[in-house]
Design a protein around this motif. Structure first.
Motif, PDB file in Angstrom:
ATOM      1  N   THR A  39     -11.069  -1.735  -8.448  1.00  0.00           N
ATOM      2  CA  THR A  39     -10.884  -1.629  -6.990  1.00  0.00           C
ATOM      3  C   THR A  39     -10.132  -0.351  -6.654  1.00  0.00           C
ATOM      4  N   LEU A  40      -9.118  -0.050  -7.441  1.00  0.00           N
ATOM      5  CA  LEU A  40      -8.351   1.172  -7.212  1.00  0.00           C
ATOM      6  C   LEU A  40      -9.250   2.391  -7.370  1.00  0.00           C
ATOM      7  N   ASP A  41     -10.057   2.418  -8.436  1.00  0.00           N
ATOM      8  CA  ASP A  41     -10.982   3.546  -8.660  1.00  0.00           C
ATOM      9  C   ASP A  41     -11.991   3.671  -7.525  1.00  0.00           C
ATOM     10  N   ASP A  42     -12.474   2.524  -7.049  1.00  0.00           N
ATOM     11  CA  ASP A  42     -13.472   2.529  -5.968  1.00  0.00           C
ATOM     12  C   ASP A  42     -12.899   3.109  -4.670  1.00  0.00           C
ATOM     13  N   ASN A  43     -11.595   3.080  -4.524  1.00  0.00           N
ATOM     14  CA  ASN A  43     -10.950   3.572  -3.295  1.00  0.00           C
ATOM     15  C   ASN A  43     -10.199   4.878  -3.512  1.00  0.00           C
ATOM     16  N   SER A  44     -10.454   5.529  -4.651  1.00  0.00           N
ATOM     17  CA  SER A  44      -9.698   6.737  -4.979  1.00  0.00           C
ATOM     18  C   SER A  44     -10.615   7.942  -5.128  1.00  0.00           C
ATOM     19  N   VAL A  45     -10.015   9.095  -4.994  1.00  0.00           N
ATOM     20  CA  VAL A  45     -10.749  10.300  -5.351  1.00  0.00           C
ATOM     21  C   VAL A  45     -10.771  10.349  -6.879  1.00  0.00           C
ATOM     22  N   PRO A  46     -11.863  10.808  -7.471  1.00  0.00           N
ATOM     23  CA  PRO A  46     -11.929  10.841  -8.939  1.00  0.00           C
ATOM     24  C   PRO A  46     -10.741  11.587  -9.535  1.00  0.00           C
ATOM     25  N   GLY A  47     -10.184  11.008 -10.600  1.00  0.00           N
ATOM     26  CA  GLY A  47      -9.079  11.669 -11.305  1.00  0.00           C
ATOM     27  C   GLY A  47      -7.730  11.546 -10.623  1.00  0.00           C
ATOM     28  N   ALA A  48      -7.651  10.707  -9.585  1.00  0.00           N
ATOM     29  CA  ALA A  48      -6.371  10.548  -8.877  1.00  0.00           C
ATOM     30  C   ALA A  48      -5.317  10.025  -9.850  1.00  0.00           C
ATOM     31  N   ASP A  49      -4.142  10.621  -9.786  1.00  0.00           N
ATOM     32  CA  ASP A  49      -3.064  10.220 -10.682  1.00  0.00           C
ATOM     33  C   ASP A  49      -1.949   9.625  -9.840  1.00  0.00           C
ATOM     34  N   TYR A  50      -1.973   8.311  -9.683  1.00  0.00           N
ATOM     35  CA  TYR A  50      -0.997   7.657  -8.819  1.00  0.00           C
ATOM     36  C   TYR A  50       0.311   7.393  -9.540  1.00  0.00           C
ATOM     37  N   LYS A  51       1.382   7.460  -8.735  1.00  0.00           N
ATOM     38  CA  LYS A  51       2.717   7.155  -9.261  1.00  0.00           C
ATOM     39  C   LYS A  51       3.349   6.102  -8.352  1.00  0.00           C
ATOM     40  N   ALA A  52       4.302   5.354  -8.893  1.00  0.00           N
ATOM     41  CA  ALA A  52       5.010   4.365  -8.086  1.00  0.00           C
ATOM     42  C   ALA A  52       5.560   5.048  -6.837  1.00  0.00           C
ATOM     43  N   GLY A  53       5.385   4.397  -5.694  1.00  0.00           N
ATOM     44  CA  GLY A  53       5.855   4.961  -4.429  1.00  0.00           C
ATOM     45  C   GLY A  53       4.738   5.604  -3.629  1.00  0.00           C
ATOM     46  N   ASP A  54       3.572   5.846  -4.278  1.00  0.00           N
ATOM     47  CA  ASP A  54       2.448   6.432  -3.539  1.00  0.00           C
ATOM     48  C   ASP A  54       1.854   5.398  -2.581  1.00  0.00           C
ATOM     49  N   PHE A  88      -6.704  -0.462   5.132  1.00  0.00           N
ATOM     50  CA  PHE A  88      -5.313  -0.896   5.033  1.00  0.00           C
ATOM     51  C   PHE A  88      -4.678  -0.126   3.899  1.00  0.00           C
ATOM     52  N   ALA A  89      -3.385   0.007   3.958  1.00  0.00           N
ATOM     53  CA  ALA A  89      -2.686   0.823   2.978  1.00  0.00           C
ATOM     54  C   ALA A  89      -1.661  -0.023   2.239  1.00  0.00           C
ATOM     55  N   GLY A  90      -1.452   0.334   0.988  1.00  0.00           N
ATOM     56  CA  GLY A  90      -0.449  -0.346   0.187  1.00  0.00           C
ATOM     57  C   GLY A  90       0.362   0.662  -0.589  1.00  0.00           C
ATOM     58  N   MET A  91       1.605   0.294  -0.868  1.00  0.00           N
ATOM     59  CA  MET A  91       2.470   1.165  -1.660  1.00  0.00           C
ATOM     60  C   MET A  91       2.411   0.709  -3.116  1.00  0.00           C
ATOM     61  N   LEU A  92       2.108   1.644  -3.985  1.00  0.00           N
ATOM     62  CA  LEU A  92       2.031   1.330  -5.410  1.00  0.00           C
ATOM     63  C   LEU A  92       3.424   1.036  -5.937  1.00  0.00           C
ATOM     64  N   ARG A  93       3.591  -0.153  -6.510  1.00  0.00           N
ATOM     65  CA  ARG A  93       4.863  -0.547  -7.093  1.00  0.00           C
ATOM     66  C   ARG A  93       4.893  -0.229  -8.582  1.00  0.00           C
ATOM     67  N   GLU A  94       3.770  -0.539  -9.264  1.00  0.00           N
ATOM     68  CA  GLU A  94       3.762  -0.454 -10.719  1.00  0.00           C
ATOM     69  C   GLU A  94       2.322  -0.367 -11.217  1.00  0.00           C
ATOM     70  N   MET A  95       2.069   0.550 -12.169  1.00  0.00           N
ATOM     71  CA  MET A  95       0.757   0.696 -12.783  1.00  0.00           C
ATOM     72  C   MET A  95       0.767  -0.112 -14.076  1.00  0.00           C
ATOM     73  N   ARG A  96      -0.248  -0.941 -14.272  1.00  0.00           N
ATOM     74  CA  ARG A  96      -0.370  -1.714 -15.507  1.00  0.00           C
ATOM     75  C   ARG A  96      -1.657  -1.277 -16.209  1.00  0.00           C
TER      76      ARG A  96
END
Length: 150
Positions: A88-103, A115-123
């Motif tokens: 789901t994250l990949d489907d809503n991201s630009v290719p190669g997006a490198d997300y960090k907590a707080g994004d 809708f928007a969400g704040m990334l808390r933690e990448m698993r």
């Protein structure tokens, strides 16, 4: 003929300075010190709970309101902290997006809309997101200087 100053109504066209600040007094948005804002009530330019505070104010008035979390963006809802699959994250991201907590990440909602969400933690296979409004659970201060009412 009355000399009463114009009063803000639900469809008024306003020129005003406004400031929204967090509980600690830090500005979230302010027009003080820059050009005033011009807006029409009822058009969604300001959050409804802010527009409500303007109703009945008269031209030239300067007021400060304190809004509880409940009156503002609501209390934080633990049910809005959810796991999102990597797919789901990949489907809503630009290719190669490198997300960090707080994004803040924007998602397509089922049935349209965003809708928007704040990334808390990448698993490994999912990401933990907080879909509460960033200002949920906070008291806010709303300062208004009404310049003109049309």
């Amino acid at each position: 003929m009355s000399n009463a100053s114009p009063v803000v109504t639900e469809t008024a066209y306003l020129t005003l300075h406004y400031r929204l600040a967090g509980a600690d007094g830090t500005d979230i948005v302010t027009t003080f010190g820059t050009n005033p804002a011009t807006l029409m009530l009822g058009q969604g330019q300001l959050a409804p709970f802010l527009e409500e505070r303007l109703l009945g104010m008269t031209e030239g008035e300067h007021k400060t309101f304190t809004l509880t979390a409940q009156e503002a963006f609501g209390e934080r809802n633990p049910e809005l902290i959810q796991l999102v699959s990597k797919q789901t994250l990949d489907d809503n991201s630009v290719p190669g997006a490198d997300y960090k907590a707080g994004d803040l990440v924007d998602f397509a909602a089922p049935g349209g809309g965003r809708f928007a969400g704040m990334l808390r933690e990448m698993r490994d296979d999912a990401a933990l997101f907080d879909f509460n409004h960033p200002l949920a659970g906070q008291h806010l201060h709303f300062e208004v200087k009404l310049i003109s009412v049309l």
